[in-house]
Design a protein around this motif. Structure first.
Motif, PDB file in Angstrom:
ATOM      1  N   ASN A   1      -2.494   9.572 -11.778  1.00 14.96           N
ATOM      2  CA  ASN A   1      -1.460  10.303 -11.047  1.00 14.96           C
ATOM      3  C   ASN A   1      -2.010  11.187  -9.931  1.00 14.96           C
ATOM      4  OD1 ASN A   1       1.264   9.703 -11.876  1.00 14.96           O
ATOM      5  ND2 ASN A   1       0.732  10.491 -13.901  1.00 14.96           N
ATOM      6  N   ARG A   2      -3.345  11.238  -9.803  1.00 16.69           N
ATOM      7  CA  ARG A   2      -3.933  12.002  -8.706  1.00 16.69           C
ATOM      8  C   ARG A   2      -3.987  11.193  -7.412  1.00 16.69           C
ATOM      9  NH1 ARG A   2      -9.453  13.531 -11.623  1.00 16.69           N
ATOM     10  NH2 ARG A   2      -9.201  11.305 -12.069  1.00 16.69           N
ATOM     11  N   THR A   3      -3.697   9.894  -7.499  1.00 19.48           N
ATOM     12  CA  THR A   3      -3.726   9.039  -6.317  1.00 19.48           C
ATOM     13  C   THR A   3      -2.358   8.426  -6.076  1.00 19.48           C
ATOM     14  OG1 THR A   3      -4.284   6.976  -7.488  1.00 19.48           O
ATOM     15  CG2 THR A   3      -6.109   8.439  -6.881  1.00 19.48           C
TER      16      THR A   3
ATOM     17  N   ILE B   1       2.270   1.108  10.561  1.00 18.84           N
ATOM     18  CA  ILE B   1       3.676   0.804  10.288  1.00 18.84           C
ATOM     19  C   ILE B   1       3.813   0.377   8.828  1.00 18.84           C
ATOM     20  CG2 ILE B   1       5.625  -0.705  10.846  1.00 18.84           C
ATOM     21  CD1 ILE B   1       4.684  -0.744  13.708  1.00 18.84           C
ATOM     22  N   VAL B   2       4.699   1.054   8.124  1.00 15.62           N
ATOM     23  CA  VAL B   2       4.942   0.771   6.707  1.00 15.62           C
ATOM     24  C   VAL B   2       6.345   0.185   6.578  1.00 15.62           C
ATOM     25  CG1 VAL B   2       4.969   1.684   4.368  1.00 15.62           C
ATOM     26  CG2 VAL B   2       3.476   2.728   6.087  1.00 15.62           C
ATOM     27  N   GLU B   3       6.419  -1.052   6.119  1.00 16.33           N
ATOM     28  CA  GLU B   3       7.696  -1.728   5.918  1.00 16.33           C
ATOM     29  C   GLU B   3       8.023  -1.725   4.431  1.00 16.33           C
ATOM     30  OE1 GLU B   3       7.979  -5.352   8.721  1.00 16.33           O
ATOM     31  OE2 GLU B   3       5.822  -4.994   8.428  1.00 16.33           O
ATOM     32  N   PRO B   4       9.074  -1.008   4.026  1.00 15.50           N
ATOM     33  CA  PRO B   4       9.347  -0.857   2.595  1.00 15.50           C
ATOM     34  C   PRO B   4       9.662  -2.183   1.930  1.00 15.50           C
ATOM     35  CG  PRO B   4      11.217  -0.111   3.884  1.00 15.50           C
ATOM     36  CD  PRO B   4      10.107  -0.366   4.855  1.00 15.50           C
TER      37      PRO B   4
ATOM     38  N   GLY C   1       0.830  -1.191   0.000  1.00 14.30           N
ATOM     39  CA  GLY C   1       0.000   0.000   0.000  1.00 14.30           C
ATOM     40  C   GLY C   1       0.867   1.243   0.000  1.00 14.30           C
ATOM     41  N   VAL C   2       0.234   2.369  -0.274  1.00 18.42           N
ATOM     42  CA  VAL C   2       0.914   3.659  -0.261  1.00 18.42           C
ATOM     43  C   VAL C   2       0.213   4.546   0.763  1.00 18.42           C
ATOM     44  CG1 VAL C   2       1.607   5.669  -1.620  1.00 18.42           C
ATOM     45  CG2 VAL C   2       1.486   3.415  -2.706  1.00 18.42           C
ATOM     46  N   VAL C   3       0.978   5.105   1.693  1.00 19.67           N
ATOM     47  CA  VAL C   3       0.414   5.923   2.767  1.00 19.67           C
ATOM     48  C   VAL C   3       1.003   7.327   2.681  1.00 19.67           C
ATOM     49  CG1 VAL C   3       0.119   6.191   5.250  1.00 19.67           C
ATOM     50  CG2 VAL C   3       0.195   3.893   4.244  1.00 19.67           C
ATOM     51  N   LYS C   4       0.108   8.325   2.588  1.00 26.37           N
ATOM     52  CA  LYS C   4       0.532   9.726   2.599  1.00 26.37           C
ATOM     53  C   LYS C   4      -0.109  10.391   3.818  1.00 26.37           C
ATOM     54  CE  LYS C   4       0.867  13.934  -0.177  1.00 26.37           C
ATOM     55  NZ  LYS C   4       0.547  14.590  -1.472  1.00 26.37           N
ATOM     56  N   PRO C   5       0.619  10.510   4.921  1.00 28.23           N
ATOM     57  CA  PRO C   5       0.015  11.019   6.158  1.00 28.23           C
ATOM     58  C   PRO C   5      -0.252  12.514   6.116  1.00 28.23           C
ATOM     59  CG  PRO C   5       2.370  10.649   6.461  1.00 28.23           C
ATOM     60  CD  PRO C   5       2.027  10.120   5.091  1.00 28.23           C
ATOM     61  N   ASP C   6      -1.315  12.916   6.791  1.00 25.92           N
ATOM     62  CA  ASP C   6      -1.612  14.328   7.017  1.00 25.92           C
ATOM     63  C   ASP C   6      -0.835  14.720   8.269  1.00 25.92           C
ATOM     64  OD1 ASP C   6      -2.619  16.850   7.173  1.00 25.92           O
ATOM     65  OD2 ASP C   6      -4.658  16.250   7.721  1.00 25.92           O
ATOM     66  N   VAL C   7       0.334  15.294   8.075  1.00 25.17           N
ATOM     67  CA  VAL C   7       1.334  15.430   9.143  1.00 25.17           C
ATOM     68  C   VAL C   7       1.032  16.595  10.080  1.00 25.17           C
ATOM     69  CG1 VAL C   7       3.794  15.790   9.608  1.00 25.17           C
ATOM     70  CG2 VAL C   7       3.077  14.392   7.668  1.00 25.17           C
ATOM     71  N   ALA C   8       1.240  16.373  11.368  1.00 19.89           N
ATOM     72  CA  ALA C   8       1.203  17.460  12.344  1.00 19.89           C
ATOM     73  C   ALA C   8       2.481  18.284  12.175  1.00 19.89           C
ATOM     74  CB  ALA C   8       1.123  16.892  13.755  1.00 19.89           C
ATOM     75  N   GLY C   9       2.339  19.595  12.077  1.00 17.89           N
ATOM     76  CA  GLY C   9       3.517  20.428  11.820  1.00 17.89           C
ATOM     77  C   GLY C   9       3.997  20.211  10.403  1.00 17.89           C
ATOM     78  N   LYS C  10       5.248  19.828  10.248  1.00 17.62           N
ATOM     79  CA  LYS C  10       5.794  19.586   8.904  1.00 17.62           C
ATOM     80  C   LYS C  10       6.875  18.513   8.965  1.00 17.62           C
ATOM     81  CE  LYS C  10       9.160  23.349   9.394  1.00 17.62           C
ATOM     82  NZ  LYS C  10       9.673  24.624   8.812  1.00 17.62           N
ATOM     83  N   LEU C  11       7.081  17.847   7.831  1.00 16.09           N
ATOM     84  CA  LEU C  11       8.152  16.860   7.745  1.00 16.09           C
ATOM     85  C   LEU C  11       9.499  17.569   7.683  1.00 16.09           C
ATOM     86  CD1 LEU C  11       6.542  14.454   5.132  1.00 16.09           C
ATOM     87  CD2 LEU C  11       6.971  13.918   7.537  1.00 16.09           C
ATOM     88  N   ILE C  12      10.521  16.974   8.275  1.00 15.46           N
ATOM     89  CA  ILE C  12      11.844  17.572   8.195  1.00 15.46           C
ATOM     90  C   ILE C  12      12.371  17.453   6.773  1.00 15.46           C
ATOM     91  CG2 ILE C  12      12.320  17.131  10.620  1.00 15.46           C
ATOM     92  CD1 ILE C  12      13.992  14.777   9.851  1.00 15.46           C
ATOM     93  N   LYS C  13      13.328  18.277   6.422  1.00 10.39           N
ATOM     94  CA  LYS C  13      13.837  18.358   5.061  1.00 10.39           C
ATOM     95  C   LYS C  13      14.377  17.012   4.569  1.00 10.39           C
ATOM     96  CE  LYS C  13      16.970  21.087   2.149  1.00 10.39           C
ATOM     97  NZ  LYS C  13      17.986  22.176   2.130  1.00 10.39           N
ATOM     98  N   GLY C  14      13.996  16.653   3.358  1.00 12.75           N
ATOM     99  CA  GLY C  14      14.490  15.436   2.740  1.00 12.75           C
ATOM    100  C   GLY C  14      13.620  14.209   2.950  1.00 12.75           C
ATOM    101  N   VAL C  15      12.589  14.307   3.800  1.00  7.80           N
ATOM    102  CA  VAL C  15      11.710  13.166   4.064  1.00  7.80           C
ATOM    103  C   VAL C  15      10.606  13.128   3.004  1.00  7.80           C
ATOM    104  CG1 VAL C  15      10.083  12.150   5.706  1.00  7.80           C
ATOM    105  CG2 VAL C  15      12.189  13.241   6.520  1.00  7.80           C
ATOM    106  N   PRO C  16      10.354  11.978   2.386  1.00  4.02           N
ATOM    107  CA  PRO C  16       9.303  11.903   1.362  1.00  4.02           C
ATOM    108  C   PRO C  16       7.926  12.135   1.960  1.00  4.02           C
ATOM    109  CG  PRO C  16      10.100   9.709   1.907  1.00  4.02           C
ATOM    110  CD  PRO C  16      11.029  10.679   2.577  1.00  4.02           C
TER     111      PRO C  16
END
Length: 293
Positions: free
Chosen positions: A275-277, A160-163, A60-75
């Motif tokens: 490409n919208r999903t 938990i997402v295991e690549p 699966g593909v998970v795109k979280p709605d993040v609290a604050g912001k992701l640190i630089k370089g994190v997908p």
């Protein structure tokens, strides 16, 4: 009985009774909410909470709605085997938002991982429920990722997402069958974002391509790279061509005559998914082996 209880539960909620009380009643009269679920091997539950439900997807593909912001370089999204577990307190004192967060932060650090989002007051319960908290669970280049969504003092969800590669391991025979039936075969070879270096699973696929060509000495292949729609068309075309050439070079290095191979990159021009999903973008990131007659 259960429907009657649910009706009463709604009435209780309207009168101010908490979900905790409702769950406690349902647990007493009905089957367990998650009979077969268990804590993930990497992270267990916070003390005092119960496992309420669980789902597992092999990919699966998970795109979280993040609290604050992701640190630089994190997908912005993560893909692989997804285990999503809901926890809550059915009785007793709830752990509270701060304890839930700190418990997982401490566990992550013991694994050699770290928090991947910032810009939140992690001592403020109100801030902690504004979105997902993301953690890398090791110091590896592509670590497992935990996504913590705290609902309130009682309840939270841990994902938990295991690549892993989207495509299961293929054999030379499977590739041959696909090409004979459709004229091409599709591989979802796993590259790091923006890079064209083959990884271990990609090298395994290359060995099967070479085996197929050795078993079919008259076969010629066009190795065609494709990307999703993220980024500019020019950059995506260059990236897809570099990836196709990396596959071609690796196949030739295994003893296949380079004259039987060609490489081309189409970038985002030939999508097979939306490409919208996130799922569509994952499907579009692929390498196709096209039979050249």
């Amino acid at each position: 009985m259960i429907m009657e209880l649910m009706g009463k539960s709604w009435a209780w909620l309207r009168s101010g009774v908490s979900w905790v009380a409702v769950f406690a009643v349902l647990a007493a009269f009905g089957p367990a909410l998650a009979e077969d679920g268990k804590d993930h091997r990497l992270l267990s539950r916070v003390a005092g909470t119960e496992l309420l439900g669980q789902s597992i997807k092999q990919f699966g593909v998970v795109k979280p709605d993040v609290a604050g912001k992701l640190i630089k370089g994190v997908p912005e999204s993560f893909e692989g085997r997804v285990t999503r577990t809901d926890y809550g307190t059915l009785e007793g004192q709830p752990p509270g938002e701060v304890k839930i967060y700190r418990s997982y932060l401490a566990a992550v650090k013991k694994l050699g991982g770290r928090a991947l989002n910032s810009g939140v007051d992690f001592n403020d319960p109100t801030d902690l429920v504004t979105g997902a908290h993301v953690f890398a669970l090791s110091a590896a280049e592509r670590p497992p990722v935990a996504i913590l969504n705290i609902t309130n003092a009682h309840n939270y969800q841990l994902t938990i997402v295991e690549p892993e590669a989207m495509e299961e391991a293929v054999t030379a025979g499977q590739l041959t069958d696909q090409i004979k039936k459709a004229g091409f075969a599709t591989l979802h070879i796993n590259f790091d974002t923006g890079k064209a270096e083959l990884k271990q699973d990609g090298l395994a696929a290359v060995k099967e391509i070479a085996a197929m060509l050795k078993s079919n000495p008259a076969m010629k292949l066009s190795i065609e790279g494709h990307t999703d729609g993220v980024g500019t068309p020019i950059a995506n075309k260059q990236l897809s061509e570099a990836r196709a050439k990396a596959v071609m070079g690796a196949v030739a290095a295994l003893g296949i005559d380079a004259k039987r191979l060609s490489a081309v990159g189409y970038g985002q021009d030939k999508p097979v998914g939306d490409n919208r999903t996130e799922e569509g973008r994952a499907a579009n990131r692929r390498v196709e082996l096209v039979n050249v007659k």
